[in-house]
Design a protein around this motif. Structure first.
Motif, PDB file in Angstrom:
ATOM      1  N   CYS A  55      -0.258  -0.504   0.974  1.00 59.56           N
ATOM      2  CA  CYS A  55       0.636  -0.385   2.126  1.00 59.56           C
ATOM      3  C   CYS A  55      -0.144   0.324   3.230  1.00 59.56           C
ATOM      4  CB  CYS A  55       1.889   0.386   1.730  1.00 59.56           C
ATOM      5  SG  CYS A  55       1.560   2.081   1.238  1.00 59.56           S
ATOM      6  N   ASP A  56       0.519   0.749   4.260  1.00 56.53           N
ATOM      7  CA  ASP A  56      -0.180   1.391   5.373  1.00 56.53           C
ATOM      8  C   ASP A  56      -0.391   2.892   5.185  1.00 56.53           C
ATOM      9  OD1 ASP A  56       2.473   2.004   5.611  1.00 56.53           O
ATOM     10  OD2 ASP A  56       2.624   1.524   7.749  1.00 56.53           O
ATOM     11  N   VAL A  57      -0.077   3.412   3.990  1.00 55.62           N
ATOM     12  CA  VAL A  57      -0.277   4.832   3.682  1.00 55.62           C
ATOM     13  C   VAL A  57      -1.474   4.951   2.740  1.00 55.62           C
ATOM     14  CG1 VAL A  57       0.744   6.884   2.621  1.00 55.62           C
ATOM     15  CG2 VAL A  57       2.190   5.300   3.926  1.00 55.62           C
ATOM     16  N   VAL A 108       6.093   7.678   1.503  1.00 55.21           N
ATOM     17  CA  VAL A 108       6.118   6.854   0.302  1.00 55.21           C
ATOM     18  C   VAL A 108       4.936   5.896   0.353  1.00 55.21           C
ATOM     19  CG1 VAL A 108       7.407   4.996  -0.837  1.00 55.21           C
ATOM     20  CG2 VAL A 108       8.613   6.994   0.033  1.00 55.21           C
ATOM     21  N   ARG A 109       4.353   5.586  -0.806  1.00 52.23           N
ATOM     22  CA  ARG A 109       3.245   4.628  -0.877  1.00 52.23           C
ATOM     23  C   ARG A 109       3.572   3.604  -1.964  1.00 52.23           C
ATOM     24  NH1 ARG A 109      -1.707   3.785  -3.520  1.00 52.23           N
ATOM     25  NH2 ARG A 109      -3.296   2.963  -2.131  1.00 52.23           N
ATOM     26  N   THR A 110       3.561   2.337  -1.585  1.00 50.52           N
ATOM     27  CA  THR A 110       3.812   1.264  -2.547  1.00 50.52           C
ATOM     28  C   THR A 110       2.637   0.291  -2.523  1.00 50.52           C
ATOM     29  OG1 THR A 110       6.193   1.456  -2.206  1.00 50.52           O
ATOM     30  CG2 THR A 110       5.406  -0.576  -3.233  1.00 50.52           C
ATOM     31  N   THR A 111       2.153  -0.090  -3.689  1.00 53.93           N
ATOM     32  CA  THR A 111       1.044  -1.040  -3.786  1.00 53.93           C
ATOM     33  C   THR A 111       1.406  -2.139  -4.773  1.00 53.93           C
ATOM     34  OG1 THR A 111      -0.020   0.192  -5.562  1.00 53.93           O
ATOM     35  CG2 THR A 111      -0.713   0.710  -3.321  1.00 53.93           C
ATOM     36  N   ILE A 112       0.725  -3.267  -4.616  1.00 56.35           N
ATOM     37  CA  ILE A 112       0.862  -4.371  -5.564  1.00 56.35           C
ATOM     38  C   ILE A 112      -0.534  -4.659  -6.103  1.00 56.35           C
ATOM     39  CG2 ILE A 112       1.512  -6.780  -5.897  1.00 56.35           C
ATOM     40  CD1 ILE A 112       3.373  -6.438  -3.441  1.00 56.35           C
ATOM     41  N   GLY A 113      -0.674  -4.585  -7.403  1.00 56.82           N
ATOM     42  CA  GLY A 113      -1.959  -4.857  -8.040  1.00 56.82           C
ATOM     43  C   GLY A 113      -1.867  -6.082  -8.931  1.00 56.82           C
ATOM     44  N   VAL A 114      -2.880  -6.918  -8.871  1.00 60.29           N
ATOM     45  CA  VAL A 114      -3.010  -8.061  -9.782  1.00 60.29           C
ATOM     46  C   VAL A 114      -4.271  -7.812 -10.582  1.00 60.29           C
ATOM     47  CG1 VAL A 114      -3.302 -10.552  -9.998  1.00 60.29           C
ATOM     48  CG2 VAL A 114      -1.840  -9.623  -8.180  1.00 60.29           C
TER      49      VAL A 114
END
Length: 168
Positions: A55-57, A108-114
């Motif tokens: 995300c942007d954080v 808040v920090r949200t990421t998506i990992g594959v």
């Protein structure tokens, strides 16, 4: 692009060596004192390749020369992290970075990992075209590696890989 960079035939990583895919969404809540907790502890990824949408954080940090370097998020970019299996297949040409995630004090920090990884029956070994004399690692299965990585090595990538390294 990785095949091209290593001088391997196009499609080398297709099939059993990259058959398992896991998607992980991580949501890190703010911590008023980020020094008290980590969003994700220090580690190296045991799989083949990790693709990460940040995300942007900021929060992802890579250990370089004994110092933690922040990986600044770039909008719409994907961070590609070579995993330990790629280090083996590349016969030690790829570096698998040690990294961690730190929390932010207010955001808040949200990421998506594959996470791309081999099938359980896949044999992991250095690619033949990359071995000039003796391979750096002996062949092993992914379950054999994970057992060493999580049990005896306690998620210590260096220790786990040394278990499969050919001794000179």
């Amino acid at each position: 692009m990785i095949c091209n960079g290593l001088g391997l035939e196009k499609g080398y990583f297709e099939g059993e060596v990259s058959k398992t895919n896991v998607i992980s969404v991580n949501h890190h809540i703010p911590c008023p004192n980020p020094s008290l907790t980590l969003g994700m502890p220090v580690h190296s990824d045991p799989n083949l390749i990790t693709l990460l949408q940040q995300c942007d954080v900021s929060g992802l940090q890579i250990l370089k020369d004994g110092k933690w370097i922040g990986v600044q998020p770039i909008p719409h970019a994907i961070v590609v992290i070579p995993g330990l299996q790629l280090k083996v297949i590349s016969n030690d040409k790829f570096i698998t970075p040690v990294h961690r995630v730190v929390t932010h004090a207010k955001e808040v920090r949200t990421t998506i990992g594959v996470f791309l990884g081999p099938s359980p029956k896949s044999l992991i070994k250095p690619a033949t075209p990359l071995v000039l004399t003796e391979p750096e690692f002996r062949a092993f299965t992914y379950p054999e590696f994970l057992k060493t990585f999580t049990a005896g090595a306690k998620c210590d990538a260096h220790f786990a890989l040394n278990h499969f390294r050919n001794k000179a």
